[in-house]
Design an enzyme around this catalytic site. Structure first.
Site, short mmCIF file in Angstrom:
data_model
loop_
_atom_site.label_atom_id
_atom_site.label_comp_id
_atom_site.label_asym_id
_atom_site.label_seq_id
_atom_site.Cartn_x
_atom_site.Cartn_y
_atom_site.Cartn_z
N HIS A 217 0.83 -1.33 0.03
CA HIS A 217 -0.12 -0.18 0.03
C HIS A 217 0.77 1.17 -0.05
CE1 HIS A 217 -2.88 -2.97 1.43
NE2 HIS A 217 -3.83 -2.33 0.66
N ILE A 401 -9.21 10.65 1.18
CA ILE A 401 -10.19 9.99 0.26
C ILE A 401 -11.14 9.35 0.77
CG2 ILE A 401 -10.14 8.77 -2.01
CD1 ILE A 401 -6.98 9.00 -2.13
N GLY A 402 -10.94 8.26 1.63
CA GLY A 402 -11.87 7.37 2.38
C GLY A 402 -13.02 8.28 2.93
N THR A 442 -11.08 0.69 6.94
CA THR A 442 -11.21 0.75 8.43
C THR A 442 -12.26 1.81 8.84
OG1 THR A 442 -9.07 0.08 8.54
CG2 THR A 442 -9.85 0.65 10.41
N SER A 443 -12.14 3.15 8.47
CA SER A 443 -12.75 4.14 9.06
C SER A 443 -14.08 4.04 8.68
CB SER A 443 -12.00 5.82 8.58
OG SER A 443 -12.11 5.70 7.19
N GLY A 484 -13.66 -2.83 16.38
CA GLY A 484 -12.21 -2.59 16.08
C GLY A 484 -11.31 -3.13 16.99
N ARG A 541 -3.17 0.27 9.97
CA ARG A 541 -2.13 0.44 8.95
C ARG A 541 -0.65 0.79 9.65
NH1 ARG A 541 -3.35 0.23 3.93
NH2 ARG A 541 -4.43 -1.41 4.47
N ASP A 554 -2.57 10.82 15.10
CA ASP A 554 -3.54 9.67 14.23
C ASP A 554 -4.33 10.49 13.25
OD1 ASP A 554 -4.23 6.87 13.67
OD2 ASP A 554 -6.12 7.97 14.46
N ALA A 555 -4.43 9.80 12.07
CA ALA A 555 -5.21 10.63 11.02
C ALA A 555 -6.97 10.58 11.49
CB ALA A 555 -4.84 9.98 9.67
N1 LIG Z 1 -9.02 -1.12 15.20
C1 LIG Z 1 -9.08 0.05 15.18
N2 LIG Z 1 -10.01 0.62 15.96
C2 LIG Z 1 -10.40 2.08 15.94
N3 LIG Z 1 -10.04 2.82 14.76
C3 LIG Z 1 -8.93 2.20 14.12
C4 LIG Z 1 -8.72 1.08 14.23
N4 LIG Z 1 -7.72 0.86 13.09
C5 LIG Z 1 -7.76 1.94 12.47
N5 LIG Z 1 -8.26 2.89 13.19
C6 LIG Z 1 -8.61 4.17 12.61
O1 LIG Z 1 -8.67 4.38 11.24
C7 LIG Z 1 -8.12 5.45 10.71
C8 LIG Z 1 -7.43 5.13 9.27
O2 LIG Z 1 -8.63 4.95 8.53
P1 LIG Z 1 -8.53 4.59 6.92
O3 LIG Z 1 -7.52 5.57 6.25
O4 LIG Z 1 -10.07 4.50 6.40
O5 LIG Z 1 -7.99 3.20 7.18
P2 LIG Z 1 -7.33 2.03 6.28
O6 LIG Z 1 -6.94 2.57 5.13
O7 LIG Z 1 -5.99 1.68 7.18
O8 LIG Z 1 -8.23 1.01 6.04
C9 LIG Z 1 -6.67 5.45 11.75
O9 LIG Z 1 -6.04 6.68 11.51
C10 LIG Z 1 -7.28 5.06 12.91
O10 LIG Z 1 -7.64 6.18 13.53
O1 LIG Z 2 -6.22 -2.42 -0.39
C1 LIG Z 2 -6.53 -2.80 0.89
C2 LIG Z 2 -6.91 -2.15 1.91
O2 LIG Z 2 -7.32 -2.64 3.20
P1 LIG Z 2 -7.92 -1.62 4.41
O3 LIG Z 2 -7.65 -2.32 5.33
O4 LIG Z 2 -9.15 -1.13 3.93
O5 LIG Z 2 -6.99 -0.26 4.46
C3 LIG Z 2 -6.62 -4.22 1.19
O6 LIG Z 2 -8.05 -4.67 0.79
C4 LIG Z 2 -5.62 -5.03 0.36
O7 LIG Z 2 -6.05 -6.29 0.77
#
Ligand SMILES: Nc1ncnc2c1ncn2[C@@H]1O[C@H](COP(=O)(O)OP(=O)(O)O)[C@@H](O)[C@H]1O
Ligand SMILES: O=C(COP(=O)(O)O)[C@@H](O)CO
Length: 578
Positions: A217, A401-402, A442-443, A484, A541, A554-555
């Protein structure tokens, strides 16, 4: 550099459309992703894979006979939503249950996990497996925290071949787990990738240096070394992967292994072959027999200049599954017995559910919530680049972006719900589902939980009081922690959500009107977000890059604090409630 795109936000959808147009005899598009275009035997376990876009041929290119039955396709570097996974699984399954397999990333774990629960509740047995082959992403003692890279292919293939052989869901899952436990990968890179529409790469590596321990990534590497020769690169890859043998393999000598030398995006095939020449020699010298090696692009990261080595230590059970025929758009092996093509029926039209009855008081509250969602969206739009920059320090740079995708989807769903006369609960529930669905990642999953919890507390009848709003926010915090698994101090949005909920609960319990209580709690949130800069990440991540993230907040914590502050003026005039 990704040069050819139209609207960057439409990149993943447009790429999928073109991919399906190019492979009509192997895949067909369904809501949420793709499934095989060929008929699957009734009762066969369906292996449904998936993940973010930007990793082709993972994941859509690995759908076809002998490989996955379907792939849920997320946005660029963002997991597909639980809704997408569920839709693809339903289209792919033929009565034998579903194994959901994906790389072990936080967003994927949340969304595929939710999808499995929902499928099972609907009577479709579903199991999950997060692939954990990347040895640089966590220690052997914490192997369950490792991320999935090119080892995805080996695990998906073992599972799918086991399904084709007629094994049941428990057995297919056991075999996939065995393949995962015996698969190890390690990668290096010379330059980072640039997302469509971005003007700079997610990370850079100095001209004469090579980053080691890379993911897929654009996360920074775990370390740096001088650029090696091809042979030296091969030696590093082989010695590192042979340096961590799985349980049950005492020595490489005499072992048989599936081998993948994977190009991550812009390393030429000829370069890969030069490296593989030495990899093959070294494996031979170590006494390892490479079985059906693959040299090419199997799991990529846009244009990242990188290469990784994967070994799956085969057993008598795994070897025939690895060598079994397959016919997917990006992976063909041997000769499969061609199954019939499915003639497509008319696409199902989504039916809009009517909104449940709501009182005028709740509809008035819903209008306030709608205004808050409009402000939330514009706040995210204004700060999207900044959020991306913060996320790129130790993550994958896609947080802005997300959040944009999610907040836009939520706002649009809320507008529609308000037009239909929804109360506060229904409006927030629809916004929650749209956020999770449009954002993935995640978010996306966690913001879906936040909006849903607040909506449930507000209800569709009556005028919400300040303690009710506070109780909704407290339930949102509990729900995010439940789903989470993060706690305060892990450097996530939880570090802001918990103190924000606490301050709101205390102030409203003291009888303060919501506008004053929210103001106080928003200040608490801002301080808590800033304080995350001093924390080391333990989730998500950013975790493998803990040291790099010191000094940067933290973002997800930062975006949450910005949002609760921004919506205060919207809530203030209308919610002088106690
Ligand atoms: N297990 C968790 N529980 C709560 N918040 C989390 C967890 N893991 C990640 N996060 C939050 O998600 C944010 C990242 O969001 P996003 O960019 O959408 O995630 P990703 O690209 O990693 O899927 C992190 O900065 C953190 O605040
Ligand atoms: O690209 C991917 C993103 O995963 P997140 O956990 O939503 O950041 C992943 O699906 C690759 O396997």
């Amino acid at each position: 550099m990704t040069r050819l795109f139209n609207d960057p936000a439409a990149f993943a959808d447009e790429a999928l459309e073109g991919f399906v147009a190019a492979h009509p005899h192997r895949v067909r598009q369904v809501p949420g992703g793709v499934v095989r275009a060929t008929r699957t035997a009734p009762g066969q376990v369906a292996v449904v894979v998936g993940g973010g876009s930007g990793h082709y041929p993972a994941f859509s290119g690995l759908v076809g006979q002998g490989l996955a039955h379907g792939a849920a396709v997320g946005n660029v570097f963002a997991s597909p939503s639980a809704h997408q996974v569920r839709q693809v699984a339903k289209a792919a399954q033929t009565g034998g249950g579903v194994l959901l397999a994906y790389g072990n990333y936080a967003g994927d774990v949340l969304h595929f996990g939710q999808a499995a629960e929902q499928l099972t509740a609907e009577g479709i047995p579903a199991r999950t497996l997060g692939v954990t082959d990347d040895i640089s992403s966590a220690s052997a003692a914490e192997a369950h925290k490792r991320r999935g890279v090119a080892g995805d292919l080996v695990v998906f293939k073992a599972a799918a071949a086991a399904a084709e052989a007629g094994h049941d869901l428990a057995e297919v899952t056991r075999i996939a787990e065995l393949a995962n436990a015996r698969t190890r990968s390690f990668g290096v890179a010379f330059s980072g990738c640039t997302l469509p529409g971005a003007d700079h790469p997610l990370f850079t590596v100095p001209e004469d240096r090579m980053a080691v321990g890379l993911g897929i990534h654009g996360e920074p590497g775990m370390g740096e070394q001088p650029v090696p020769s091809a042979d030296e690169a091969a030696e590093l890859l082989v010695s590192t992967v042979l340096g961590e043998l799985p349980e049950g393999v005492d020595s490489p000598r005499g072992q048989r292994a599936a081998v993948i030398l994977n190009g991550l995006g812009s390393v030429k095939y000829e370069e890969l072959f030069v490296v593989y020449r030495r990899v093959a020699q070294l494996l031979h010298e170590a006494g390892v027999e490479a079985v059906d090696p693959e040299v090419g692009e199997l799991v990529t990261s846009f244009d990242m200049a990188g290469v990784s080595l994967t070994l799956c230590w085969l057993t008598d059970e795994l070897e025939p599954l690895w060598t079994a025929p397959a016919d997917a758009p990006a992976y063909r092996k041997g000769t499969v017995e061609a199954a019939d093509l499915i003639s497509e029926g008319p696409a199902e039209q989504a039916v809009e559910e009517p909104v449940p009855a709501a009182t005028e008081e709740s509809r008035a509250a819903a209008r306030t919530v709608l205004a808050a969602l409009r402000t939330l969206k514009s706040t995210v739009d204004t700060h999207a680049d900044e959020l991306g920059r913060i996320d790129a320090v130790a993550g994958d740079g896609d947080h802005g972006i997300g959040m944009q995708r999610g907040s836009t989807g939520a706002y649009e769903a809320a507008v529609r719900a308000e037009q239909l006369g929804a109360g506060a609960e229904t409006l927030l529930h629809r916004a929650a589902d749209a956020w999770a669905d449009k954002a993935g990642g995640t978010s996306g999953a966690l913001w879906g939980v936040i909006l849903r919890a607040i909506g449930t507390a507000l209800g569709d009848t009556g005028r919400p009081t300040a303690p009710v709003v506070a109780a909704g926010v407290a339930e949102a915090a509990a729900g995010v922690m439940r789903l989470g698994g993060a706690e305060v101090g892990d450097k996530t949005m939880v570090d802001v959500l918990v103190p924000f909920a606490g301050a709101l609960t205390t102030a409203t319990a003291d009888g303060q009107p919501l506008s004053i209580a929210w103001d106080t709690a928003a200040s608490t949130a801002a301080a808590a977000a800033a304080a995350t800069a001093d924390l080391l990440p333990r989730m998500g991540r950013a975790r493998p890059h803990a040291e790099k993230s010191l000094g940067t907040p933290d973002a997800g914590a930062h975006s949450l604090a910005l949002i609760v502050r921004a919506v205060h003026p919207v809530l203030a005039p209308t919610l002088e409630i106690r």
